[in-house]
Write a protein that holds these residues in place. Structure first.
Motif, short mmCIF file in Angstrom:
data_model
loop_
_atom_site.label_atom_id
_atom_site.label_comp_id
_atom_site.label_asym_id
_atom_site.label_seq_id
_atom_site.Cartn_x
_atom_site.Cartn_y
_atom_site.Cartn_z
N ARG A 1 -1.73 11.51 -26.64
CA ARG A 1 -2.83 11.33 -25.62
C ARG A 1 -1.49 11.10 -23.90
O ARG A 1 -0.84 12.69 -23.34
CB ARG A 1 -3.82 11.12 -24.88
CG ARG A 1 -4.23 12.02 -23.87
CD ARG A 1 -4.95 11.17 -23.40
NE ARG A 1 -7.04 11.40 -24.36
CZ ARG A 1 -7.11 10.69 -25.03
NH1 ARG A 1 -6.93 9.94 -24.96
NH2 ARG A 1 -8.42 11.20 -25.86
N ALA A 2 -1.11 10.37 -24.66
CA ALA A 2 0.03 9.40 -23.80
C ALA A 2 1.69 10.43 -23.47
O ALA A 2 2.11 10.57 -22.60
CB ALA A 2 -0.28 8.21 -23.56
N HIS A 3 1.89 10.29 -24.88
CA HIS A 3 3.15 10.65 -25.55
C HIS A 3 3.86 11.04 -25.65
O HIS A 3 4.69 11.62 -25.73
CB HIS A 3 4.09 9.01 -25.93
CG HIS A 3 2.98 8.05 -25.40
ND1 HIS A 3 3.87 6.82 -23.57
CD2 HIS A 3 2.79 6.70 -25.95
CE1 HIS A 3 3.28 6.49 -23.29
NE2 HIS A 3 2.45 6.00 -25.05
N ALA A 4 2.74 12.07 -26.72
CA ALA A 4 2.94 13.52 -27.06
C ALA A 4 3.98 14.73 -26.18
O ALA A 4 4.35 15.06 -26.52
CB ALA A 4 2.69 13.34 -28.24
N PRO A 5 2.62 14.67 -25.08
CA PRO A 5 3.04 15.59 -24.06
C PRO A 5 4.40 15.55 -23.77
O PRO A 5 4.62 17.22 -22.96
CB PRO A 5 2.51 15.27 -23.28
CG PRO A 5 1.09 15.14 -23.95
CD PRO A 5 1.60 14.02 -24.24
N HIS A 6 5.23 14.72 -24.11
CA HIS A 6 6.83 14.90 -23.73
C HIS A 6 7.49 15.14 -24.52
O HIS A 6 8.88 15.39 -23.80
CB HIS A 6 7.11 12.94 -22.75
CG HIS A 6 6.28 12.37 -21.73
ND1 HIS A 6 6.45 13.06 -20.46
CD2 HIS A 6 5.53 11.22 -22.29
CE1 HIS A 6 5.21 11.78 -19.85
NE2 HIS A 6 4.70 11.24 -21.35
N ALA A 7 6.94 15.16 -25.24
CA ALA A 7 8.13 16.21 -26.40
C ALA A 7 8.18 17.35 -26.16
O ALA A 7 7.48 18.54 -25.46
CB ALA A 7 7.09 15.77 -27.85
N GLU A 8 8.91 18.22 -26.41
CA GLU A 8 9.71 19.49 -26.38
C GLU A 8 8.56 20.29 -27.25
O GLU A 8 8.08 21.31 -26.53
CB GLU A 8 11.57 19.85 -25.91
CG GLU A 8 11.80 19.24 -25.39
CD GLU A 8 13.17 19.82 -24.50
OE1 GLU A 8 13.53 20.83 -25.37
OE2 GLU A 8 14.38 18.89 -24.93
N ARG A 9 9.15 19.97 -28.47
CA ARG A 9 8.41 20.33 -29.61
C ARG A 9 6.80 19.32 -29.34
O ARG A 9 7.13 18.30 -30.26
CB ARG A 9 8.86 20.41 -30.82
CG ARG A 9 9.62 22.66 -30.30
CD ARG A 9 9.94 22.44 -31.56
NE ARG A 9 11.07 23.70 -31.72
CZ ARG A 9 11.85 23.97 -32.57
NH1 ARG A 9 12.75 23.20 -32.92
NH2 ARG A 9 12.70 24.76 -31.63
N LEU A 10 5.31 20.29 -30.58
CA LEU A 10 4.46 19.03 -30.55
C LEU A 10 3.83 20.40 -31.55
O LEU A 10 3.79 21.38 -31.98
CB LEU A 10 3.38 18.74 -29.40
CG LEU A 10 1.88 18.53 -30.25
CD1 LEU A 10 2.71 17.43 -30.79
CD2 LEU A 10 1.53 18.03 -28.57
N ILE A 11 4.04 18.97 -32.88
CA ILE A 11 3.35 20.29 -34.06
C ILE A 11 2.70 19.03 -34.76
O ILE A 11 2.52 17.66 -35.01
CB ILE A 11 4.97 19.98 -35.33
CG1 ILE A 11 5.88 20.98 -34.20
CG2 ILE A 11 4.16 21.23 -36.44
CD1 ILE A 11 7.73 20.73 -35.35
N SER A 12 1.66 19.96 -35.12
CA SER A 12 0.52 19.53 -36.05
C SER A 12 0.23 19.97 -37.41
O SER A 12 0.92 21.21 -38.59
CB SER A 12 -0.87 19.29 -36.03
OG SER A 12 -1.91 21.41 -36.50
#
Length: 329
Positions: free
Chosen positions: A100-111
Motif C-alpha cells: 500500500r505504501a510503496h508499490a504505487p511509486h513503481a511505474e508498473r504494478l503487476i500481479s
C-alpha cells in the motif's frame, strides 16, 4: 535505454512458477542485450529471509523489502511484480502495508495469479478492471466489490496496473511487456528459447471450449463433444448432433446444456473459433481455406465469429499472431 529494475515480491507459500516464469522472460531479454541489459531482476521478502514456496522449494531473496521503502536514496523499482500462491490467503498485514505504501511509486504494478488478492487488500485495484486465477475470481469479486473482476482473459491491463490469470499467464503478460518495451523480435526470441508461444493476446480466454465446458456424464454426449472437436468442418447442427447421440433434438439440446453448462451452439462456436485461430497461427493456409476447414463456409461468416469472440478480424489476428517457431536447442 535506461535499465528497468523488476522487483519480485517473495513470501512464504508463493507459487514458484509465478516467480520464475516472468523472471526468465525479463532476464532473457537482458541476455539478448548483454551490452545494455534492459532489465535488472531482483527479489525481496519482508525481512530478507528465505521463503518456502507452495511446492516446498526454498527461494533466497536478494534483499529485504525495507531496502525499497522509499527513504532518501532508496531505489525505486520500475516494476513491482506480486506473484500468487497459497501464501496469499494468509493475512500478512505487514506485506499488505508495504504494498500500500510503496508499490504505487513503481511505474508498473503487476500481479500473477492470486497475487491480485494482495493488491486488492492494499487497495491498489480499487476502481480498476482486473483478473486472477479462474478458481478465485468469484472470491475476489465478492470480497472486493470495488474491483471490476473479469474472469475471462488470461491478463488484463488497466493503466499502469496489470493482472494475470493462473501461473503460466504470468509468462504471457511478461512477454507482452517485453514486446512493448523492446519490440516483437526480442519477445519472439525469448518465447522461442523458452519453447512457449508469443501468441496469446490478453483477451484470450483462460479456458479452451473443451476445458471451459464440463465433461458430459453420459457417454453419448461425451462422444458428441469429442466429435465436435475432431470435426469442426462437419454438419454440427443440433439435429445432426442429436442423431449422433441417438436422442431427439429437443432432448439432446436440453441434456447437453444441463451436463456441459453451455448450449450445443455455443460449444460449437467456441470450438470453431479455437480451431480457426490455431490454423491462422500455425499454417499459411488462406483465410478462405481456413474458413472452410472450420465449418464456416465463407470468410465473412468466420470474420463475424472472430469479431464477436475476439474483437478482431481473422486477417488482423494472423498479422499479429502468425509466428511459426523454429526452436534452436
Amino acid at each position: 535505454m535506461e535499465q528497468r529494475t523488476v522487483l519480485i515480491v517473495l513470501f512464504d507459500g508463493v507459487q514458484s512458477l509465478d516467480v520464475t516464469g516472468p523472471a526468465e522472460v525479463f532476464t532473457g531479454a537482458s541476455h539478448h542485450h548483454p551490452d545494455a541489459p534492459p532489465y535488472r531482476v531482483r527479489t525481496a521478502s519482508l525481512d530478507g529471509a528465505p521463503v518456502r514456496t507452495s511446492s516446498g522449494l526454498t527461494l533466497v531473496p536478494d534483499s529485504s523489502l525495507a531496502e525499497y521503502a522509499g527513504r532518501s536514496g532508496a531505489p525505486v523499482p520500475h516494476t513491482v511484480l506480486v506473484p500468487g500462491g497459497a501464501g496469499t490467503r494468509e493475512e500478512d498485514a505487514a506485506l499488505v502495508d508495504w504494498l500500500r505504501a510503496h508499490a504505487p511509486h513503481a511505474e508498473r504494478l503487476i500481479s500473477v495469479c492470486t497475487g491480485a488478492a494482495l493488491l486488492a487488500r492494499a487497495g491498489l485495484l480499487d476502481g480498476r478492471r482486473a483478473t486472477t486465477h479462474w478458481a478465485y475470481c468469484a472470491t475476489l469479486a465478492r470480497d472486493h466489490p470495488e474491483i471490476d473482476v473479469d474472469p475471462g482473459p488470461i491478463y488484463v491491463r488497466d493503466g499502469h496496473v496489470s493482472t494475470s490469470a493462473g501461473v503460466t499467464a504470468g509468462i504471457d503478460l511478461a512477454l507482452a511487456l517485453v514486446e512493448e518495451d523492446l519490440g516483437r523480435d526480442t519477445a519472439l526470441i525469448i518465447a522461442r528459447y523458452l519453447v512457449v508461444f508469443l501468441r496469446r493476446p490478453g483477451n484470450q480466454a483462460q479456458f479452451s471450449a473443451q476445458l471451459s465446458a464440463q465433461t458430459a456424464r453420459r457417454e453419448p454426449l461425451r462422444e458428441v463433444q469429442q466429435w465436435i472437436t475432431e470435426h469442426p468442418e462437419g454438419d454440427l447442427s443440433v439435429e445432426s448432433l442429436a442423431e449422433r447421440a441417438r436422442l431427439s433434438p429437443r432432448h439432446f439440446a436440453r441434456a447437453f446444456q444441463a451436463e456441459t453448462g453451455m448450449t450445443p451452439g455455443k460449444y460449437v462456436d467456441r470450438v470453431r473459433v479455437e480451431h480457426a485461430r490455431r490454423l491462422l497461427e500455425d499454417t499459411s493456409d488462406g483465410v478462405e481455406e481456413v474458413s472452410r476447414a472450420c465449418g464456416y463456409g465463407t470468410p465473412e461468416a468466420m470474420r463475424r465469429a472472430f469479431v464477436k469472440a475476439l474483437g478482431t478480424a481473422p486477417a488482423e489476428y494472423r498479422r499479429r499472431f502468425h509466428t511459426p517457431l523454429t526452436v534452436a536447442v
